[in-house]
Motif scaffolding. Structure first.
Motif, short mmCIF file in Angstrom:
data_model
loop_
_atom_site.label_atom_id
_atom_site.label_comp_id
_atom_site.label_asym_id
_atom_site.label_seq_id
_atom_site.Cartn_x
_atom_site.Cartn_y
_atom_site.Cartn_z
N GLN A 461 0.80 -1.22 0.00
CA GLN A 461 0.00 0.00 0.00
C GLN A 461 0.84 1.27 0.00
OE1 GLN A 461 -3.36 -0.14 2.83
NE2 GLN A 461 -2.75 -2.25 3.18
N LYS A 462 2.07 1.17 0.55
CA LYS A 462 2.93 2.35 0.64
C LYS A 462 4.17 2.06 -0.19
CE LYS A 462 3.84 4.45 4.51
NZ LYS A 462 4.22 4.78 5.89
N LYS A 463 4.70 3.06 -0.84
CA LYS A 463 5.90 2.80 -1.64
C LYS A 463 7.08 2.44 -0.75
CE LYS A 463 5.85 5.29 -5.95
NZ LYS A 463 5.62 6.73 -6.03
N ARG A 464 7.23 3.25 0.30
CA ARG A 464 8.43 3.11 1.11
C ARG A 464 8.06 2.85 2.56
NH1 ARG A 464 11.11 8.49 -1.32
NH2 ARG A 464 9.39 9.36 -0.17
N VAL A 465 8.68 1.84 3.14
CA VAL A 465 8.38 1.53 4.53
C VAL A 465 9.54 2.08 5.38
CG1 VAL A 465 7.85 -0.29 6.19
CG2 VAL A 465 7.14 -0.52 3.80
N THR A 466 9.22 3.01 6.25
CA THR A 466 10.28 3.70 6.99
C THR A 466 10.63 2.96 8.28
OG1 THR A 466 8.74 4.95 8.29
CG2 THR A 466 9.39 5.93 6.20
N ASP A 467 11.70 3.44 8.93
CA ASP A 467 12.07 2.88 10.23
C ASP A 467 10.92 3.02 11.22
OD1 ASP A 467 14.49 2.32 9.20
OD2 ASP A 467 15.57 3.94 10.21
N ALA A 468 10.28 4.18 11.20
CA ALA A 468 9.18 4.41 12.15
C ALA A 468 8.06 3.42 11.92
CB ALA A 468 8.68 5.84 12.01
N ASP A 469 7.77 3.11 10.63
CA ASP A 469 6.75 2.10 10.33
C ASP A 469 7.15 0.75 10.92
OD1 ASP A 469 5.19 3.86 8.77
OD2 ASP A 469 6.41 3.46 7.00
N LEU A 470 8.42 0.41 10.73
CA LEU A 470 8.90 -0.89 11.21
C LEU A 470 8.79 -0.98 12.74
CD1 LEU A 470 12.07 -1.53 9.02
CD2 LEU A 470 9.81 -2.55 8.78
N ILE A 471 9.16 0.09 13.41
CA ILE A 471 9.11 0.10 14.88
C ILE A 471 7.65 -0.09 15.32
CG2 ILE A 471 9.46 1.55 16.93
CD1 ILE A 471 11.95 2.71 15.40
N ALA A 472 6.73 0.58 14.64
CA ALA A 472 5.31 0.44 15.00
C ALA A 472 4.84 -1.00 14.78
CB ALA A 472 4.47 1.40 14.16
N MET A 546 -3.34 8.94 20.03
CA MET A 546 -2.98 8.38 18.72
C MET A 546 -1.90 9.23 18.07
SD MET A 546 -5.31 7.70 15.44
CE MET A 546 -5.91 6.18 16.11
N ASN A 547 -0.98 8.56 17.40
CA ASN A 547 0.09 9.25 16.70
C ASN A 547 0.26 8.69 15.31
OD1 ASN A 547 1.67 11.13 18.25
ND2 ASN A 547 1.96 9.40 19.66
N ALA A 548 0.53 9.55 14.37
CA ALA A 548 0.91 9.06 13.04
C ALA A 548 2.43 8.95 13.08
CB ALA A 548 0.49 10.05 11.98
N VAL A 549 2.95 7.77 12.77
CA VAL A 549 4.40 7.59 12.96
C VAL A 549 5.23 8.24 11.87
CG1 VAL A 549 4.14 5.50 14.35
CG2 VAL A 549 4.56 5.30 11.90
N THR A 550 4.63 8.50 10.74
CA THR A 550 5.37 9.23 9.69
C THR A 550 4.46 10.29 9.10
OG1 THR A 550 4.64 7.53 8.16
CG2 THR A 550 6.91 7.37 8.92
N GLU A 551 5.03 11.09 8.22
CA GLU A 551 4.20 12.08 7.55
C GLU A 551 3.42 11.40 6.43
OE1 GLU A 551 7.26 14.56 6.22
OE2 GLU A 551 7.80 15.10 8.27
N GLY A 552 2.37 12.07 5.94
CA GLY A 552 1.68 11.58 4.75
C GLY A 552 0.39 10.86 5.08
#
Ligand code: KIV
Length: 628
Positions: A461-472, A546-552
């Motif tokens: 669903q997302k092009k790039r999976v960031t470190d913050a996504d992985l931690i979540a 609630m927090n969004a872990v990355t922008e977008g």
């Protein structure tokens, strides 16, 4: 380790060993009885006739050969063969767990104890066994499993249980810890005037008698490792402290812990307290002196180090500094301060901790307790190795030592060119594993497998999976309580046309499906009400965030909730009063309602796992505080 492996590059001032070393804590003395030595308590390696450094930049990132790790001395309860060695006593599972909302289940406690053992802590205070059946069972399990897992070097942590100064508590603590190879009972009673008068309603003589008898009682059970704490020592009368400590030594105590229970002392005062106890307590040379510093003035790490400098050889700490009120001295701060400055400023002190395990221990405690770290937390905060300003970045590019006193690798993080955005839908299991390792996570194959499928779904669903996504994702997948209820499906409708509705399908521990629908003031409220219809546990929602872990727009949302059930409490170690338990849960997902419902179910699961074990242990049915 970069921070101690090489000689200092920048020396501000140098002295010969003939000059008296300066105290790093600027100690002042006015007590007539004080015999505080200038450089107390050890013949340090740095006292050889060579040039010594007072203030130095310890970081060099040079290629000089690292100092070989020193061996942990043999464990003898009341003696450390190497006077420069400092024992690390971790009380995350006891004092730390008393932080509001930080309730841990038995499985989580066992996981943390295993991690503490990998870290190499000398003593694990696994809990307060008389507090509840759950505490008792958790300490016993840790004693059996972690307390017998001897490694190739012969290391195994001491497993300690806390008890008030009464026979029932002490016997219960012994029943829980006795399975460990190295069991310890830690018993305490208050010694300050304010505590004795208002809390205990006992005279000095009575307190002294109880302390002496209870230490003797602990020894009589067959326990040869007994720690005694005069609670609120920081505000206790000195002469009384010397007297009671001298008496418990005669009764068989092997470690004397000096708590600054209300965190009121300043580093100079606390160092002086330790030095004066060392100088004036009869028999003190036959025991280990310990510190236990609360953080009410934000001084717990400084006080702990001042205590070590003054002669304490056991330091009580918690991972991430969690604990009652403002918390305790943090393990990572104390250990890294000793690692980075022990050689030059603390006369050669060292610990047996493997700092590369710090990151994983910190993350595990953060996730399990739900107590999130401030980004600027020393050593383990998200910004601890981030360099924002242009001048700093320029310096870092030229030489890392310009703005870092230790490297992220030292504490188990890896700085690589992969940091930031790298993984995508074509990334494989190996890439994921490597990146997680770089982020400090050590996962087993099953955990990695689960994360991998979630990662793939997100990468679609997302092009790039960031470190913050992985931690979540790790937080949502790995650090979850025992599954009692699991979310299977969720459907919500919401908007301005009417009440929100939610249909929830949960799976119970036997694999059976349960479905319920509810309306609510919003989709999350409707979802929570539908869950309540199935789980049927009355709870109060104390916190929701609630927090969004990355922008977008495609960011992963993490939700944290704290709930409180009815009549779920244990006993506060220090006062014997009931402690109302609250439970945290977290969830993550690209859909904010799914993330919210997962967090709620996580908190419910934690509460149900805890509740299942609540009935009290038969060995200790009297929870009356010793003062009553
Ligand atoms: O803070 C304190 O005094 C304690 C003791 C039991 C060591 O936690």
């Amino acid at each position: 380790m970069a921070c101690i492996s090489t000689p200092p590059k920048f020396t501000v001032s140098q002295i010969t060993s003939k000059s008296p070393p300066l105290s790093p804590f600027l100690l002042h003395f006015n007590s007539k009885r004080s015999h505080f030595p200038r450089n107390p308590s050890f013949s340090s390696p740095s006292s050889s006739p060579i040039i010594k450094t007072i203030i130095s930049c310890t970081h060099s990132y040079s290629s000089a050969a690292p100092t070989p790790p020193r061996r942990r001395p043999q464990y003898i309860p009341n003696h450390i063969p190497d006077p420069s060695y400092v024992r690390i006593f971790d009380t995350t599972l006891r004092d730390g767990e008393q932080s509001p909302g930080a309730t841990l289940t038995s499985k989580e406690k066992l996981d943390i104890a295993r991690q503490l053992s990998k870290l190499g802590v000398d003593i694990i205070e696994a809990g307060f066994p008389a507090a509840s059946k759950d505490d008792f069972e958790a300490v016993k399990t840790i004693a059996k499993e972690v307390g017998n897992a001897i490694d190739g070097d012969g290391y195994v942590p001491v497993i300690c249980g806390l008890s008030r100064c009464n026979e029932k508590d002490i016997r219960t603590a012994w029943e829980a810890v006795k399975y460990a190879k190295r069991p310890r009972i830690h018993t305490f009673i208050a010694t300050s005037a304010i505590h004795m008068q208002y809390k205990l309603r006992k005279s000095k003589e009575e307190v002294l008698e109880i302390a002496r008898n209870m230490v003797r009682f602990a020894r009589s059970l067959g326990c040869d490792d007994v720690e005694f704490s005069p609670e609120d020592a920081g505000r206790s009368d000195r002469e009384f402290l010397y007297q009671i400590l001298g008496e418990v030594i005669k009764a068989g105590a092997t470690t004397l812990n000096i708590p600054d229970t209300v965190g009121i002392t300043l580093p100079s005062e606390f160092g002086q307290l330790i030095a004066e106890i060392k100088a004036n307590t009869p028999g003190i040379e036959n025991v280990i002196i310990s510190t236990h510093c609360q953080n009410d003035l934000g001084l717990s790490t400084a006080n702990t180090l001042a205590g070590a400098y003054a002669g304490a050889r056991q330091l009580e700490v918690t991972i991430n500094g969690i604990g009652e009120r403002a918390g305790n001295a943090s393990l990572e701060e104390v250990v890294m301060a000793i690692k980075c400055r022990g050689e030059h400023v603390l006369g050669g002190l060292y610990t047996g901790i493997n700092p590369k395990r710090i990151t994983m221990a910190s993350k595990m405690v953060e996730e399990y307790t739900g107590l999130h770290l401030q980004p600027h937390k020393a050593i383990v905060g998200a910004n601890a190795f981030a360099h924002e300003s242009g001048i700093h970045q320029d310096g870092m590019l030229k030489h890392k030592g310009t703005y870092e006193i230790m490297s992220p690798e030292d504490i188990g993080l890896e700085r690589s060119n992969n940091a930031g955005i790298v993984l995508g839908k074509l990334s494989g299991r190996h890439a994921l594993k490597d990146r997680l390792k770089e982020l400090g996570y050590e996962l087993n194959d099953e955990q990695l497998g689960n994360i991998f499928w979630r990662f793939k779904a997100i990468a679609e669903q997302k092009k790039r999976v960031t470190d913050a996504d992985l931690i979540a994702l790790v937080s949502d997948e790995v650090f979850q309580p025992e599954i009692v209820w699991k979310l299977c499906d969720l459907q919500v409708t919401c908007g301005t046309l009417g009440l929100s509705t939610a249909t929830v399908k949960l799976i119970d521990a036997n694999g059976e499906e349960h479905t319920a629908c509810s309306v609510g003031s919003g989709p999350v409220d409707a979802g929570y009400k539908a869950v309540d219809l199935i789980v049927k546990e009355p709870v109060e929602l104390l916190e929701y965030s609630m927090n969004a872990v990355t922008e977008g727009i495609d960011a992963i949302a993490t939700t944290r909730v704290v709930i409180r059930g009815e009549n779920i409490h244990t006993t506060l170690a220090l006062t014997g009063e009931p402690l109302i338990r609250s439970f945290s849960g977290s969830g993550a997902g690209m859909d904010i309602v799914v993330s919210s419902v997962k967090a709620y179910i996580g908190a419910l699961n934690k509460m149900l796992a805890f509740k299942r074990r609540l009935p009290r242990v038969s060995v200790s049915t009297d929870m009356t505080p010793v003062s009553a």
